[in-house]
Design a protein around this motif. Sequence first.
Motif, mmCIF file in Angstrom:
data_model
loop_
_atom_site.group_PDB
_atom_site.id
_atom_site.type_symbol
_atom_site.label_atom_id
_atom_site.label_comp_id
_atom_site.label_asym_id
_atom_site.label_seq_id
_atom_site.Cartn_x
_atom_site.Cartn_y
_atom_site.Cartn_z
ATOM 1 N N GLY A 30 0.926 -1.224 -0.032
ATOM 2 C CA GLY A 30 -0.005 -0.063 0.050
ATOM 3 C C GLY A 30 0.939 1.248 -0.149
ATOM 4 N N THR A 31 1.756 1.332 -1.128
ATOM 5 C CA THR A 31 2.588 2.386 -1.123
ATOM 6 C C THR A 31 2.553 3.204 -2.454
ATOM 7 O OG1 THR A 31 4.128 1.340 0.440
ATOM 8 C CG2 THR A 31 5.159 3.000 -0.788
ATOM 9 N N LEU A 32 2.778 4.340 -2.423
ATOM 10 C CA LEU A 32 2.853 5.271 -3.666
ATOM 11 C C LEU A 32 4.203 5.547 -3.993
ATOM 12 C CD1 LEU A 32 0.000 7.513 -2.712
ATOM 13 C CD2 LEU A 32 -0.052 5.899 -4.724
ATOM 14 N N LEU A 33 4.685 5.603 -5.315
ATOM 15 C CA LEU A 33 5.965 6.031 -5.633
ATOM 16 C C LEU A 33 5.941 7.549 -6.265
ATOM 17 C CD1 LEU A 33 7.210 3.169 -5.410
ATOM 18 C CD2 LEU A 33 8.609 3.621 -7.207
ATOM 19 N N VAL A 34 6.438 8.649 -5.348
ATOM 20 C CA VAL A 34 6.163 9.972 -5.879
ATOM 21 C C VAL A 34 7.760 10.483 -6.489
ATOM 22 C CG1 VAL A 34 5.517 12.418 -5.382
ATOM 23 C CG2 VAL A 34 4.296 10.242 -4.533
ATOM 24 N N VAL A 35 7.776 10.719 -7.546
ATOM 25 C CA VAL A 35 8.993 11.135 -7.771
ATOM 26 C C VAL A 35 9.203 12.592 -8.067
ATOM 27 C CG1 VAL A 35 9.159 9.112 -9.328
ATOM 28 C CG2 VAL A 35 8.572 11.442 -10.375
ATOM 29 N N SER A 36 10.364 13.125 -7.828
ATOM 30 C CA SER A 36 10.744 14.747 -7.898
ATOM 31 C C SER A 36 11.362 15.086 -9.245
ATOM 32 C CB SER A 36 11.936 15.116 -6.929
ATOM 33 O OG SER A 36 13.176 14.367 -7.224
ATOM 34 N N GLY A 37 11.123 16.302 -9.397
ATOM 35 C CA GLY A 37 11.492 16.934 -10.702
ATOM 36 C C GLY A 37 10.851 18.292 -11.028
ATOM 37 N N PRO A 38 11.152 19.176 -11.869
ATOM 38 C CA PRO A 38 10.747 20.306 -12.175
ATOM 39 C C PRO A 38 9.184 20.228 -12.433
ATOM 40 C CG PRO A 38 12.649 19.897 -13.595
ATOM 41 C CD PRO A 38 12.304 18.649 -13.012
ATOM 42 N N SER A 39 8.493 19.171 -12.697
ATOM 43 C CA SER A 39 7.046 19.109 -12.985
ATOM 44 C C SER A 39 6.325 18.662 -11.933
ATOM 45 C CB SER A 39 6.811 18.280 -14.297
ATOM 46 O OG SER A 39 7.221 16.985 -14.004
ATOM 47 N N ASN A 40 7.119 18.074 -10.714
ATOM 48 C CA ASN A 40 6.547 17.488 -9.473
ATOM 49 C C ASN A 40 7.487 17.933 -8.397
ATOM 50 O OD1 ASN A 40 4.616 16.267 -8.180
ATOM 51 N ND2 ASN A 40 5.933 14.228 -8.223
ATOM 52 N N PRO A 41 7.409 19.202 -7.866
ATOM 53 C CA PRO A 41 8.554 19.566 -6.846
ATOM 54 C C PRO A 41 8.125 18.646 -5.511
ATOM 55 C CG PRO A 41 7.496 21.401 -7.691
ATOM 56 C CD PRO A 41 6.818 20.305 -8.385
ATOM 57 N N VAL A 42 9.544 18.223 -4.990
ATOM 58 C CA VAL A 42 9.382 17.473 -3.825
ATOM 59 C C VAL A 42 8.575 17.922 -2.678
ATOM 60 C CG1 VAL A 42 11.442 18.043 -2.614
ATOM 61 C CG2 VAL A 42 10.647 15.775 -2.629
ATOM 62 N N THR A 43 8.649 19.337 -2.593
ATOM 63 C CA THR A 43 7.795 20.138 -1.518
ATOM 64 C C THR A 43 6.451 19.862 -1.417
ATOM 65 O OG1 THR A 43 7.826 22.034 -2.837
ATOM 66 C CG2 THR A 43 9.581 21.848 -1.346
ATOM 67 N N LEU A 44 5.901 19.425 -2.276
ATOM 68 C CA LEU A 44 4.546 19.269 -2.534
ATOM 69 C C LEU A 44 4.041 18.102 -1.332
ATOM 70 C CD1 LEU A 44 3.893 19.548 -6.311
ATOM 71 C CD2 LEU A 44 3.370 21.135 -4.692
ATOM 72 N N SER A 45 4.820 17.113 -1.388
ATOM 73 C CA SER A 45 4.688 15.847 -0.516
ATOM 74 C C SER A 45 5.222 16.108 1.182
ATOM 75 C CB SER A 45 5.343 14.721 -0.955
ATOM 76 O OG SER A 45 5.006 14.240 -2.063
#
Length: 226
Positions: free
Chosen positions: A137-152
Amino acid sequence: MSLDTIQARLGSTRTADAAGDAARRAAVEARLGSAPRGLLPARASKPRAELVADFKRRMSDQLAIVEELASAALVPATVARVLAAARVPPVIRTGNDPRLDALPWHTASGLQRRIGASTKDDMAALTYAAAGIAETGTLLVVSGPSNPVTLSFLPELEIVAVDEGTLVGGLEDAFELLARRPGSAPATLPRTVNLVSAASRTGDIGGRLVMGAHGPRQLVVLISRS
């Protein structure tokens, strides 16, 4: 020994080194291409329908709110409804992920979308997961310009959209999927991969469960079928 002789010997040495490097590189690439899969537990090798059900159940067991959507086009309206239910202002922070840019934000009346890295003033954020793991029950959320890590990490409410087609059995399957994601170079991974199983919590102080210890207090997962 003449200068011409020395240069000739150096040239042959460089040629031999380059040939050796090419052979070693080819051997490594062949080994990676034919590497056997590791052992996976039975619960990570189920039919897709069972994997989806397991993913939903395990996320819910970890106190995440999970919703299934008939289409990704329903994400904006669902986000607006989630914010209203949580009594959070109708403002959502996102990256400029092309999948999010393509959504019909006009269908969510009154919802404001702010694009860019999160700040301390953001109450809620929306990210797009690269994959979901049914085994844990885990999500993989990747960082990058289109998905800033601060959102998580900064907002108190994190909403994560994930395509049902990217729900896999185990961690090994998820990283294989990650390496083949659209727009990625072969055999490369993003600089940061966050594994998210629930909202942030701790029980270190007095044995009491405290939500939002070092990240969001609430996690909402939106699984879209397309």
